[in-house]
Design a protein around this motif. Structure first.
Motif, PDB file in Angstrom:
ATOM      1  N   THR A   1      13.523  10.240  -2.234  1.00 16.83           N
ATOM      2  CA  THR A   1      12.509  11.293  -2.518  1.00 16.83           C
ATOM      3  C   THR A   1      13.375  12.706  -2.346  1.00 16.83           C
ATOM      4  O   THR A   1      14.455  12.544  -1.765  1.00 16.83           O
ATOM      5  CB  THR A   1      11.306  11.145  -1.431  1.00 16.83           C
ATOM      6  N   GLU A   2      12.933  13.802  -2.984  1.00 14.70           N
ATOM      7  CA  GLU A   2      13.685  14.874  -2.787  1.00 14.70           C
ATOM      8  C   GLU A   2      12.942  15.957  -2.132  1.00 14.70           C
ATOM      9  O   GLU A   2      11.782  16.232  -2.119  1.00 14.70           O
ATOM     10  CB  GLU A   2      13.736  15.661  -4.347  1.00 14.70           C
ATOM     11  N   LEU A   3      13.490  16.471  -1.194  1.00 15.68           N
ATOM     12  CA  LEU A   3      12.815  17.543  -0.424  1.00 15.68           C
ATOM     13  C   LEU A   3      13.560  18.933  -0.950  1.00 15.68           C
ATOM     14  O   LEU A   3      14.651  19.211  -1.176  1.00 15.68           O
ATOM     15  CB  LEU A   3      13.491  17.434   1.128  1.00 15.68           C
ATOM     16  N   SER A   4      12.628  19.838  -1.057  1.00 18.01           N
ATOM     17  CA  SER A   4      13.070  21.058  -1.813  1.00 18.01           C
ATOM     18  C   SER A   4      12.296  22.305  -0.980  1.00 18.01           C
ATOM     19  O   SER A   4      11.193  22.009  -0.392  1.00 18.01           O
ATOM     20  CB  SER A   4      12.555  21.158  -3.290  1.00 18.01           C
ATOM     21  N   VAL A   5      12.830  23.526  -1.193  1.00 20.40           N
ATOM     22  CA  VAL A   5      12.171  24.723  -0.646  1.00 20.40           C
ATOM     23  C   VAL A   5      11.583  25.377  -1.789  1.00 20.40           C
ATOM     24  O   VAL A   5      12.204  25.543  -2.996  1.00 20.40           O
ATOM     25  CB  VAL A   5      13.043  25.478   0.160  1.00 20.40           C
ATOM     26  N   VAL A   6      10.428  25.958  -1.848  1.00 18.91           N
ATOM     27  CA  VAL A   6       9.878  26.572  -2.977  1.00 18.91           C
ATOM     28  C   VAL A   6       9.420  27.822  -2.658  1.00 18.91           C
ATOM     29  O   VAL A   6       8.858  27.990  -1.247  1.00 18.91           O
ATOM     30  CB  VAL A   6       8.583  25.716  -3.420  1.00 18.91           C
ATOM     31  N   GLU A   7       9.621  28.718  -3.362  1.00 20.40           N
ATOM     32  CA  GLU A   7       9.335  30.515  -3.007  1.00 20.40           C
ATOM     33  C   GLU A   7       9.015  31.238  -4.141  1.00 20.40           C
ATOM     34  O   GLU A   7       9.186  30.866  -5.306  1.00 20.40           O
ATOM     35  CB  GLU A   7      10.520  30.987  -2.446  1.00 20.40           C
TER      36      GLU A   7
ATOM     37  N   VAL B   1       2.099   2.487  13.366  1.00 20.07           N
ATOM     38  CA  VAL B   1       3.058   1.558  13.147  1.00 20.07           C
ATOM     39  C   VAL B   1       3.520   0.910  14.607  1.00 20.07           C
ATOM     40  O   VAL B   1       3.298  -0.274  14.865  1.00 20.07           O
ATOM     41  CB  VAL B   1       4.372   1.790  12.618  1.00 20.07           C
ATOM     42  N   ALA B   2       3.628   1.897  15.659  1.00 22.92           N
ATOM     43  CA  ALA B   2       3.882   1.355  16.824  1.00 22.92           C
ATOM     44  C   ALA B   2       2.660   0.507  17.558  1.00 22.92           C
ATOM     45  O   ALA B   2       3.013  -0.298  18.107  1.00 22.92           O
ATOM     46  CB  ALA B   2       4.486   2.596  17.733  1.00 22.92           C
ATOM     47  N   ALA B   3       1.656   0.947  17.095  1.00 26.03           N
ATOM     48  CA  ALA B   3       0.431   0.302  17.509  1.00 26.03           C
ATOM     49  C   ALA B   3       0.079  -1.150  16.823  1.00 26.03           C
ATOM     50  O   ALA B   3      -0.940  -1.822  17.210  1.00 26.03           O
ATOM     51  CB  ALA B   3      -0.897   1.311  17.481  1.00 26.03           C
ATOM     52  N   GLY B   4       0.940  -1.332  15.753  1.00 27.42           N
ATOM     53  CA  GLY B   4       0.839  -2.752  15.224  1.00 27.42           C
ATOM     54  C   GLY B   4      -0.032  -2.742  14.066  1.00 27.42           C
ATOM     55  O   GLY B   4      -0.888  -3.695  13.698  1.00 27.42           O
ATOM     56  N   LEU B   5      -0.629  -1.461  13.712  1.00 24.30           N
ATOM     57  CA  LEU B   5      -1.569  -1.225  12.720  1.00 24.30           C
ATOM     58  C   LEU B   5      -1.298  -1.667  11.314  1.00 24.30           C
ATOM     59  O   LEU B   5      -1.878  -1.589  10.245  1.00 24.30           O
ATOM     60  CB  LEU B   5      -2.365   0.122  12.892  1.00 24.30           C
ATOM     61  N   GLY B   6       0.294  -1.740  11.215  1.00 23.02           N
ATOM     62  CA  GLY B   6       0.561  -1.931   9.776  1.00 23.02           C
ATOM     63  C   GLY B   6       1.856  -1.443   9.704  1.00 23.02           C
ATOM     64  O   GLY B   6       2.693  -1.258  10.625  1.00 23.02           O
ATOM     65  N   VAL B   7       2.826  -1.350   8.609  1.00 25.97           N
ATOM     66  CA  VAL B   7       4.079  -1.107   8.086  1.00 25.97           C
ATOM     67  C   VAL B   7       4.132   0.194   7.474  1.00 25.97           C
ATOM     68  O   VAL B   7       3.005   0.663   6.736  1.00 25.97           O
ATOM     69  CB  VAL B   7       4.846  -2.200   7.516  1.00 25.97           C
ATOM     70  N   ALA B   8       5.139   0.881   7.161  1.00 28.75           N
ATOM     71  CA  ALA B   8       5.273   2.220   6.584  1.00 28.75           C
ATOM     72  C   ALA B   8       6.720   1.978   5.908  1.00 28.75           C
ATOM     73  O   ALA B   8       7.547   1.612   6.213  1.00 28.75           O
ATOM     74  CB  ALA B   8       4.944   3.188   7.429  1.00 28.75           C
ATOM     75  N   LEU B   9       6.507   3.064   4.715  1.00 27.65           N
ATOM     76  CA  LEU B   9       7.873   3.181   4.168  1.00 27.65           C
ATOM     77  C   LEU B   9       7.825   5.009   4.138  1.00 27.65           C
ATOM     78  O   LEU B   9       7.099   5.671   3.717  1.00 27.65           O
ATOM     79  CB  LEU B   9       7.698   2.919   2.612  1.00 27.65           C
ATOM     80  N   VAL B  10       9.163   5.430   5.025  1.00 20.65           N
ATOM     81  CA  VAL B  10       9.126   6.669   5.168  1.00 20.65           C
ATOM     82  C   VAL B  10      10.526   7.012   4.790  1.00 20.65           C
ATOM     83  O   VAL B  10      11.432   6.267   4.671  1.00 20.65           O
ATOM     84  CB  VAL B  10       8.908   6.966   6.574  1.00 20.65           C
ATOM     85  N   PRO B  11      10.617   8.618   4.511  1.00 15.24           N
ATOM     86  CA  PRO B  11      11.818   9.124   4.213  1.00 15.24           C
ATOM     87  C   PRO B  11      12.922   8.805   5.630  1.00 15.24           C
ATOM     88  O   PRO B  11      12.234   8.873   6.790  1.00 15.24           O
ATOM     89  CB  PRO B  11      11.615  10.580   4.215  1.00 15.24           C
TER      90      PRO B  11
END
Length: 295
Positions: A268-274, A234-244
């Motif tokens: 979005t949901e961040l979880s810990v799995v064990e 994105v910083a290089a101008g190669l596109g846009v992004a949708l991020v958490p």
């Protein structure tokens, strides 16, 4: 060989007197004699020369007397180490993280575990995709995984850490970077930098779903595996992004983050799995993760 027998032998060898040894051990003299004889049977040789009122060590007894303190110390330390492992205060915990958690939770977890559980050794793997992390859990090569939008798993338990709003990452020279918020539909002609579609990352599916909810499908995409590469693109101008939202921690020159709207539930949901049968140390580390993830 019984450790009480070896301990008793050491005291008798120190005193060279069964009566005084019995007093030190708070045992009867016959009980002391019984333990020493049992040790001699186990080793197949006499350890003492018994002559009337005098007692001396045989050559074998001198050898055992020299080595016994080391053996008893090792056994005591082993008991302590196993007790610490059973209580979750020691052991090894292997943890994998999705890209965004790599830059947010991973460093904070490392510091907290070092302070709270200094005898727990962490093995950390960052910048992974959710499918790869879940596969590693099922194969036994990971003890914990911090994943995004994880599906239900019959063999593992999942604990929600937090919900994260998605934001738009734009090249700083992009016209939309001047706005306080960005409508996703205004980016319909842009190339989107996304995580891989194969294996399907959770974020790839989330981004496409948000775009469809806004009424379009990206005309072009650039797939990258690592979150750091995504932001650099994105910083290089190669596109846009949708991020958490935690991706904001990657403050690179040339990238501007703005709240997104118009794409449905942009969360979005961040979880810990064990695994269901995780170790005590893994459960302790999981509890720390849950504490750190509280907004």
């Amino acid at each position: 060989m019984e450790m009480p027998d070896l301990t008793t032998f050491v005291v008798v060898a120190d005193e060279l007197h069964f009566g005084r040894a019995a007093e030190r051990l708070h045992l009867t003299q016959p009980a002391v004699s019984h333990r020493v004889k049992r040790l001699e049977r186990d080793l197949g040789t006499d350890l003492f020369v018994r002559g009337g009122r005098t007692v001396s060590l045989t050559e074998a007894g001198e050898l055992v007397h020299r080595r016994a303190p080391q053996i008893l110390g090792d056994v005591a330390r082993l008991r302590e180490d196993v007790a610490a492992m059973r209580a979750g205060r020691a052991g090894r915990v292997r943890i994998g993280f999705v890209g965004t958690a790599t830059y947010d939770l991973l460093p904070r977890l490392s510091r907290r575990v070092e302070q709270a559980l200094p005898h727990v050794r962490l093995e950390l793997v960052g910048e992974q995709l959710t499918p790869d992390l879940l596969a590693a859990l099922e194969s036994g090569s990971l003890d914990l995984a911090v994943v995004r939008d994880a599906p239900p798993m019959s063999t593992c338990r999942r604990t929600l850490l937090r919900s994260e709003a998605m934001v738009v990452a734009l090249p700083s020279h992009h016209p939309a970077a001047e706005h306080a918020q960005v409508d996703l539909v205004d980016l319909r002609e842009e190339r989107f930098v996304v995580h891989p579609s194969s294996p399907p990352s959770a974020m790839h599916a989330a981004v496409l779903a948000a775009c469809r909810s806004a009424g379009f499908t990206p005309r072009d995409t650039l797939e990258v595996r690592e979150t750091s590469t995504l932001v650099t693109s994105v910083a290089a101008g190669l596109g846009v992004a949708l991020v958490p939202n935690p991706v904001r921690a990657l403050q690179l020159d040339g990238v501007t983050y703005r709240p997104a709207r118009g794409g449905g539930r942009l969360v979005t949901e961040l979880s810990v799995v064990e695994p269901a049968a995780s170790s005590a140390a893994a459960r302790e580390v999981s509890a720390i993760l849950q504490d750190l993830a509280v907004p």
